[in-house]
Design an enzyme around this catalytic site. Structure first.
Site, mmCIF file in Angstrom:
data_model
loop_
_atom_site.group_PDB
_atom_site.id
_atom_site.type_symbol
_atom_site.label_atom_id
_atom_site.label_comp_id
_atom_site.label_asym_id
_atom_site.label_seq_id
_atom_site.Cartn_x
_atom_site.Cartn_y
_atom_site.Cartn_z
ATOM 1 N N GLY A 183 0.811 -1.215 0.000
ATOM 2 C CA GLY A 183 0.000 0.000 0.000
ATOM 3 C C GLY A 183 0.838 1.255 0.000
ATOM 4 N N TYR A 187 1.878 3.381 -5.512
ATOM 5 C CA TYR A 187 1.221 2.398 -6.375
ATOM 6 C C TYR A 187 -0.282 2.406 -6.112
ATOM 7 C CZ TYR A 187 6.008 1.215 -7.414
ATOM 8 O OH TYR A 187 7.326 1.298 -7.809
#
Length: 361
Positions: A183, A187
């Site tokens: 996380g 991205y």
């Protein structure tokens, strides 16, 4: 036994709710770009690379793409197909035979890819059609300008959540001890979290609750698939990497952790980079295992990590670049042996050179 072994908190065993480790040194996930580009499968070199580093308390693999649109560059492995799942069994078996523990990092890059990289020339998908305007992206055709990603439909966001869950199931079937949801680093998951990359007005956007929904759904789906005790989450609050701009990281990540802490995950992996003091702010809000990481211009040294463990700010510390050229990093910390420097021109792609040919101390 050396003096360093008895005094450095990095070398003390760790026992948490889900993790029982011989030391508090984690090997951070690092892209190496050495798998078969057509199939996304690892080979014997990959198995040797990770087995050499099995002295780490915990290894987190390089990012493994979870679906066709999730791949970020040439030579990046996946965990989405039966062929990939079978190939990773050779890697996990080698690590376990060497006495190690390894989690698979589950990765969807979102806008950080290119049609030249994706199968069949697929379009990059993202929360919103916001293009990266800075430096070009590396592809099998060389460096190319970023393209504007296509905004995911609500159904495609739900499909991506399901891909993370299916990839987690594949990873456990492949012998991984657990999985880490990526996380961080700009991205897909962080693209949903950040205000400048999430301009949506559906349930995945708008308020803090909406922007954190995708991350929460991914973690819940993965935990439901393989058990929360096998799931970690990596975040990088306030990290400007890949043109991410989070206006209020404290509000975003406090809410995210408030929703996820009760699940009893294996760990939270926090990268601190930028002006927001993520580790100090989020440690009191996370009751489980916390792995710390500094993402600076130079590789983090032992002396920077130890105070975090001594203060209780973190339970483990993850080293990345030092593990490239020091496969026996915990042993070097214990003995005080000098650290080898990586050959930076051989980090990505290629074969054994610069990958598995670094000697032990």
């Amino acid at each position: 036994m050396s003096t360093l072994t008895t005094t450095s908190p990095l070398l003390h065993p760790y026992e948490g709710r889900a993790l029982r480790l011989p030391n508090r040194i984690a090997m951070a996930p690092m892209t190496r770009g050495r798998t078969d580009d057509r199939s996304g499968t690892p080979d014997a070199l990959t198995a040797a690379y990770y087995a050499q580093r099995a002295g780490a308390g915990l290894i987190v693999s390089e990012g493994l793409w979870v679906g066709p649109a999730a791949k970020g560059g040439p030579g990046i492995p996946g965990i989405a197909t039966e062929e990939q799942t079978a190939a990773w069994r050779g890697v996990t078996s080698a690590v376990h035979a060497a006495g190690g523990r390894i989690y698979a990092q589950l990765w969807h890059v979102g806008r950080m890819t290119h049609p030249a990289t994706l199968p069949g020339g697929l379009e990059p998908l993202a929360p919103s059609p916001v293009r990266i305007t800075g430096e070009d992206i590396y592809t099998s055709q060389g460096r190319l300008p970023h393209v504007t990603p296509r905004e995911m439909t609500t159904g495609e966001a739900e499909e991506a959540v399901a891909q993370f869950a299916a990839a987690a199931r594949n990873a456990v079937r492949a012998g991984f001890d657990g999985v880490e949801v990526h996380g961080a680093n700009g991205y897909l998951v962080q693209q949903f979290l950040a205000e400048n990359t999430n301009l949506r007005s559906d349930r995945y956007g708008g308020s803090v609750e909406g922007r954190t929904r995708f991350a929460r759904e991914v973690v819940h789906a993965v935990a439901a698939e393989v058990g929360p005790e096998r799931v970690g989450l990596r975040i990088s609050p306030g990290n400007p990497e890949n043109e991410i701009r989070e206006q209020d990281p404290a509000a975003t990540y406090r809410m995210l952790l408030g929703e996820l802490d009760p699940l009893g995950l294996a760990y939270l992996h926090v990268i601190e980079r930028g002006s927001y003091p993520a580790l100090a702010d989020l440690r009191p809000r996370w009751s489980g295992t916390l792995i710390a990481n500094y993402n600076g211009d130079a590789p983090t040294r032992r002396e920077q990590a130890e105070p975090l463990l001594e203060s209780g700010t973190a339970d483990l510390f993850s080293f990345g670049r030092l593990f490239i050229s020091n496969p026996d990093l915990p042993e070097r910390f214990a003995s005080g042996a000098p650290l080898a420097e990586p050959r930076w021109d051989l980090v990505y792609g290629g074969g054994a050179e610069g990958y598995i040919d670094y000697p032990r101390a």
